[in-house]
Design a protein around this motif. Structure first.
Motif, mmCIF file in Angstrom:
data_model
loop_
_atom_site.group_PDB
_atom_site.id
_atom_site.type_symbol
_atom_site.label_atom_id
_atom_site.label_comp_id
_atom_site.label_asym_id
_atom_site.label_seq_id
_atom_site.Cartn_x
_atom_site.Cartn_y
_atom_site.Cartn_z
ATOM 1 N N ILE A 88 -4.666 9.283 3.146
ATOM 2 C CA ILE A 88 -5.308 8.548 2.056
ATOM 3 C C ILE A 88 -4.395 7.398 1.641
ATOM 4 C CG2 ILE A 88 -6.493 10.604 1.162
ATOM 5 C CD1 ILE A 88 -4.483 10.426 -1.243
ATOM 6 N N THR A 89 -4.978 6.367 1.034
ATOM 7 C CA THR A 89 -4.178 5.349 0.362
ATOM 8 C C THR A 89 -4.182 5.687 -1.125
ATOM 9 O OG1 THR A 89 -6.103 3.903 0.178
ATOM 10 C CG2 THR A 89 -4.628 3.511 2.029
ATOM 11 N N VAL A 90 -3.004 5.857 -1.678
ATOM 12 C CA VAL A 90 -2.876 6.236 -3.080
ATOM 13 C C VAL A 90 -3.135 5.042 -3.984
ATOM 14 C CG1 VAL A 90 -1.305 7.138 -4.840
ATOM 15 C CG2 VAL A 90 -1.241 8.060 -2.514
ATOM 16 N N ASN A 140 5.476 3.635 2.176
ATOM 17 C CA ASN A 140 5.217 2.363 1.507
ATOM 18 C C ASN A 140 5.158 1.264 2.559
ATOM 19 O OD1 ASN A 140 6.885 -0.254 0.341
ATOM 20 N ND2 ASN A 140 5.340 0.506 -1.078
ATOM 21 N N ILE A 141 4.082 0.487 2.543
ATOM 22 C CA ILE A 141 3.891 -0.576 3.537
ATOM 23 C C ILE A 141 3.731 -1.903 2.809
ATOM 24 C CG2 ILE A 141 2.435 -1.419 5.425
ATOM 25 C CD1 ILE A 141 1.580 1.536 5.826
ATOM 26 N N SER A 193 6.827 3.451 -5.177
ATOM 27 C CA SER A 193 6.168 4.756 -5.259
ATOM 28 C C SER A 193 6.143 5.260 -6.695
ATOM 29 C CB SER A 193 6.887 5.776 -4.369
ATOM 30 O OG SER A 193 6.939 5.329 -3.035
ATOM 31 N N ALA A 194 7.246 5.033 -7.431
ATOM 32 C CA ALA A 194 7.284 5.441 -8.838
ATOM 33 C C ALA A 194 6.228 4.678 -9.623
ATOM 34 C CB ALA A 194 8.673 5.197 -9.420
ATOM 35 N N LEU A 195 6.136 3.367 -9.370
ATOM 36 C CA LEU A 195 5.130 2.556 -10.049
ATOM 37 C C LEU A 195 3.725 3.040 -9.697
ATOM 38 C CD1 LEU A 195 4.294 0.063 -11.727
ATOM 39 C CD2 LEU A 195 4.427 -1.264 -9.611
ATOM 40 N N ALA A 196 3.484 3.281 -8.406
ATOM 41 C CA ALA A 196 2.159 3.722 -7.969
ATOM 42 C C ALA A 196 1.807 5.071 -8.580
ATOM 43 C CB ALA A 196 2.115 3.799 -6.449
ATOM 44 N N TYR A 253 0.851 -1.193 0.000
ATOM 45 C CA TYR A 253 0.000 0.000 0.000
ATOM 46 C C TYR A 253 0.887 1.244 0.000
ATOM 47 C CZ TYR A 253 -4.551 -2.213 0.808
ATOM 48 O OH TYR A 253 -5.716 -2.936 0.666
ATOM 49 N N GLU A 254 0.561 2.177 -0.876
ATOM 50 C CA GLU A 254 1.189 3.496 -0.842
ATOM 51 C C GLU A 254 0.233 4.435 -0.114
ATOM 52 O OE1 GLU A 254 4.108 4.850 -1.941
ATOM 53 O OE2 GLU A 254 4.857 2.853 -2.502
ATOM 54 N N VAL A 255 0.736 5.043 0.970
ATOM 55 C CA VAL A 255 -0.117 5.845 1.840
ATOM 56 C C VAL A 255 0.447 7.251 1.937
ATOM 57 C CG1 VAL A 255 -1.377 5.797 4.033
ATOM 58 C CG2 VAL A 255 -0.370 3.703 3.157
ATOM 59 N N MET A 256 -0.417 8.238 2.093
ATOM 60 C CA MET A 256 -0.007 9.632 2.192
ATOM 61 C C MET A 256 -0.677 10.258 3.416
ATOM 62 S SD MET A 256 1.916 11.757 0.395
ATOM 63 C CE MET A 256 1.939 11.013 -1.237
#
Length: 906
Positions: free
Chosen positions: A30-32, A83-84, A123-126, A19-22
């Motif tokens: 939010i979860t991106v 990133n988790i 993160s780049a991929l997301a 999960y990418e989280v902000m």
């Protein structure tokens, strides 16, 4: 160094989810994006095939992991991106095979694997998968902005607090370097081995997956490829490498074709049956195309599943062009959908597109003057981030000249695939079919007269290889035409071309059979250099010393490229020099000359390069520039050109007047495209080569841009470019330097004189030795005489000498103290590997006895040194440069801003 190790529960076979989280300072979260690895736990996520959004999670599992991610980022107080990585209990089919003791009553159990409180590879991929600019938003949060105060640049209407929703599927596949290192350990595990990756977008998993495979550029390998070894013994499942390795997905497809069930393969591999059933869908379509007549409905179904024209042609017994003609006849053209982050809930403003076979086209042709910049695809050895630099600067140059830039690439790691780098971005495979489709889309209903021109010079060999098929199909090229490219790439044509210009080149020929190769070598003699045409990074290139080696390596080169002749050249071990130049058809600008520290025989990408040439005479410089000017003007080409030379000393003869030249310059090769040294030479000379060449392609001469032809003024500095290697990551790979490139990156050192610049570069590359210490020599017999002065030099600066038996005998005979170490690994301990492993020596010098297949002891020496992070030098030229830096005494060097070196400072 830590004295602790981490011991954790083994979760092999479990699903890996990210999960990418902000989060901002006001605790808004939010979860991106959430992503699912097709490969189960046990494979590094950088080596896994990844899908976004997750495909096999039910809503309860998705929400459970999402809630855990938000709790984690809040508990850690992270402001910005995070990133988790999590492990989730797999389906029953996999769990019964991999964790039979697990209590199924626990339901959807999960574990947190790790948390990266920063942007990561994922993160780049997301970011590219969702169109949500994670790094940009994180930077805004860092200076105090809240998510609801940051505008989403993609939609232009929502804020960064709006959680992305995807109505498409994204697949990322890693790009491994095993085409370069076939003898390396291909197993993928917890240590990442991939050098790059590709990403593809489509409306269903099968189509995105097949697009991603097309983007990998591993030879001409499509999803239909199978290893000959599998076909020879198809009845034995053990012959198919379905464990974690770079060939796994092709092996799984091969077994599915032979009747293996998805459930059985899931039990053996730990891959969720959902993905294997999707692979089965592809196999079923393959069988249908083999068995049935091609109809409009069948062709549409195949295209919806991501089958390329080439694959359909292979299965339906037609040529790819015939399939394309049928598509045109039946009105089957791809449409382009916009990446909008919000599942089309809001209209997006960002021109970021992917192709699919539906009805509504969201990428209407851009009005006005425009051009397409073809990118370089996945990062790999021989084709790295330097071509992304060139592509990005080309897009900016077009915009600066009032021309709209259209970027096409498949690499999520690059700046060129940022949504705001160009006026329009197509995320597509870099092959003929994709390029022709999008060019026709940009022409619209206006037809061939409105096709935008393509620039093929900035995307490495990937882009340059598209020049011929695009030109053949009537697609215009900007700058260099396909004809000039073919002259430079086809050996026979290139020989004739240089011969007419009276420019010398090493004797050789292009051959198409091993018999022809043997006849050529009878004339020119050994050693020779064997290589395919149209390759980058020295692929399948080798120095050959005898007939048996010639047969072996010529066969390998023919396997790499059967369309073009392989090149057999006389090998000259002289000083290697290269130049990058810009030609406008009438004048040629050479910003600077780079001399390699290593002699010819070490690939230019693995050599230490120095600007300006440190030992070139005025006559040699004039000759180098003269040849570049003559070649550029004779080719009548417009754009960038890279030329590599070798300078050989001439035999001294009686010369009463003393006017005979001391050396002769030979042209090794000419590449009519950007090279890996373009960023280096642009930075150190101040000449913006990509911008200048882009404007040349648009019709502006060098003179109109304020540049005269010839050699640009020399800067008051010395710059050194040194290679960086990733050998410690690749088990079983030899580290010796030869004609095939092995480095994965590079660094630069800059100062006003050579020694400080060299020291900076060596330190940055991890090759610098300490002022005092010990060094181990194990030198081949043919190199001993050349090595002795270097050994004396190390002794004179206070280094303790270690050496293997033969080398030690030479050192002792010269009167120097040395500790003799046994090289024979079979004769007990302590041996040479023990000395390296124990940290007694700070560096190792080990020259190769000859040939690509090294003696085992030498290979072990180099591998142990690499794995222990001890600098290991296989070229005496490199060691000599290190010694020169050490001899500089205190290793003093300047630390200044770059503009001061270029004379722009105060």
């Amino acid at each position: 160094m830590s004295n602790e190790v981490l011991v954790e529960k083994c979760l092999l076979g479990w699903k890996e989810i990210e999960y990418e989280v902000m989060r901002d300072a006001a605790d808004n979260c939010i979860t991106v994006c959430n992503m699912e690895n097709i490969d189960p736990m046990g494979v590094h996520t950088g080596d896994s095939i990844v899908v976004a959004p997750s495909q096999t999670l039910n809503d309860k599992e998705y929400q459970m992991l999402r809630s855990a991610s938000l709790k984690i980022i809040r508990a850690l107080g992270i402001e910005g991106g995070c990133n988790i990585q999590m492990a989730l209990a797999p389906c029953t089919t996999v769990m019964d095979a991999w964790s039979p003791s697990w209590d199924k009553k626990k339901g959807s159990a999960y574990y947190i694997i790790e948390v990266n409180p920063r942007v990561s590879r994922s993160s780049a991929l997301a970011s590219k998968a969702t169109g949500y600019p994670i790094a940009r938003v994180a930077a805004k949060i860092a200076v105090g902005k809240r998510l609801d105060e940051i505008q989403n640049k993609v939609t232009g209407k929502t804020t960064a607090a709006f959680e992305p929703a995807l109505d498409y599927c994204v697949v990322k596949i890693p790009r491994w370097p095993f085409d370069k290192f076939p003898l390396g350990d291909r197993t993928t595990g917890s240590q990442m081995k991939a050098t790059g990756e590709v990403m593809a977008i489509d409306r269903c998993f099968e189509a995105a997956f097949q697009k991603a495979v097309r983007s990998l550029e591993v030879g001409n390998r499509s999803l239909l490829w199978e290893d000959r070894k599998w076909v020879e013994d198809p009845s034995s499942p053990d012959t198919y490498p379905i464990g974690p390795n770079d060939q796994r997905l092709w092996a799984l497809m091969a077994l599915l074709r032979r009747g293996a069930s998805p459930e059985d393969l899931a039990r053996k591999t730990g891959i969720d049956p959902w993905f294997l059933n999707k692979f089965q869908n592809i196999v079923e379509m393959e069988k249908t195309l083999l068995a049935k007549e091609l109809t409009p409905d069948l062709l549409r179904q195949a295209k919806r599943l991501g089958f390329s024209d080439e694959m359909i042609g292979t299965l339906a017994d037609r040529l790819p062009e015939q399939v394309r003609q049928l598509r045109s006849k039946w009105g089957l053209r791809p449409v382009y959908k916009m990446v909008d982050t919000c599942a089309a809930e809001f209209a997006a403003e960002t021109p970021y597109f992917y192709s699919t076979y539906e009805k509504e086209n969201e990428a209407q042709p851009m009005p006005g003057k425009k051009a397409v910049v073809i990118g370089s695809g996945p990062i790999r050895i021989g084709q790295g981030i330097e071509f992304d630099y060139c592509s990005v600067h080309a897009a900016w140059a077009l915009q600066g000249a009032g021309v709209k830039s259209i970027m096409v690439n498949s690499n999520p790691e690059t700046v060129s695939t940022d949504f705001d780098t160009s006026d329009r971005l197509y995320f597509e495979p870099l092959d003929e079919e994709s390029l022709r489709d999008l060019l026709e889309n940009e022409a619209g209903s206006n037809g061939a007269d409105h096709l935008p021109p393509s620039i093929v010079q900035f995307g490495g060999q990937t882009a340059i290889n598209l020049a011929e098929p695009l030109a053949s199909s009537g697609m215009p090229l900007l700058g260099t035409g396909a004809e000039a490219i073919d002259i430079a790439s086809d050996r026979r044509r290139f020989e004739d071309f240089l011969s007419h210009l009276s420019i010398p080149q090493p004797p050789g020929a292009g051959v198409t059979t091993i018999e022809e190769a043997l006849k050529v070598v009878e004339i020119i003699g050994y050693p020779v250099l064997v290589r395919p045409s149209y390759v980058l990074g020295g692929r399948a290139m080798e120095i050959v010393h005898n007939a048996s080696e010639l047969v072996r390596y010529a066969a390998l080169a023919l396997e790499v490229d059967r369309k073009h002749p392989i090149l057999i050249d006389k090998y000259f071990m002289g000083r290697e020099v290269e130049v990058d130049a810009v030609c406008d058809g009438e004048a040629v600008l050479v910003p600077g000359i780079m001399q390699h520290i290593e002699r010819a025989g070490v690939h230019s990408g693995d050599s230490i390069a120095v600007y300006p040439g440190i030992s070139l005479t005025d006559d040699e410089e004039q000759t180098l520039v003269d040849y570049a000017v003559r070649i550029g003007i004779a080719l009548k080409f417009k754009g960038l050109m890279n030329i590599q030379y070798v300078i050989m000393p001439l035999k001294k003869e009686a010369d009463p007047d003393g006017v005979l030249p001391q050396s002769r310059v030979y042209v090794i090769e000419v590449n009519l495209r950007a090279s890996r040294t373009i960023p280096f030479i642009s930075k150190v000379t101040g000449v913006p080569m990509v911008r200048v060449s882009s404007r040349v392609m648009l019709g502006q001469t060098l003179a109109e841009q304020g540049y005269a032809g010839g050699l640009w003024k020399r800067q008051d500095l010395v710059a050194v470019k040194a290679p960086v290697f990733s050998m410690s990551k690749l088990i079983g790979v030899d580290t010796y330097l030869g004609p095939e490139m092995k480095s994965t990156g590079e660094v630069m050192g800059i100062d006003h004189t050579f020694e400080p610049a060299l020291t900076k570069a060596l330190i940055a590359a991890g090759l610098m030795l300490p002022p005092k210490g010990a060094i181990l020599f194990s030198v081949a017999d043919r190199d001993k005489a050349e090595a002795l002065p270097i050994i004396r030099g190390f002794a004179s600066v206070g280094y303790e000498l270690y050496a293997t038996e033969g080398t030690a005998a030479m050192i002792q005979a010269s009167g120097l103290p040395v500790k003799t170490i046994s090289k024979k690994l079979s004769e007990g301990h302590p041996n040479i590997l023990d000395v390296i492993s124990s940290g007694k020596v700070n560096g190792v010098v080990n020259t190769v006895t000859g040939g690509r297949i090294p003696l085992r002891d030498g290979f072990e020496i180099r591998r142990v040194a690499t794995e222990k992070r001890v600098p290991c030098f296989t070229s005496l030229d490199t060691v000599r440069a290190v010694l020169q830096a050490l001899s500089n005494g205190k290793q003093d060097y300047n630390i200044k801003p770059m503009p001061e070196y270029l004379g722009h400072g105060k």
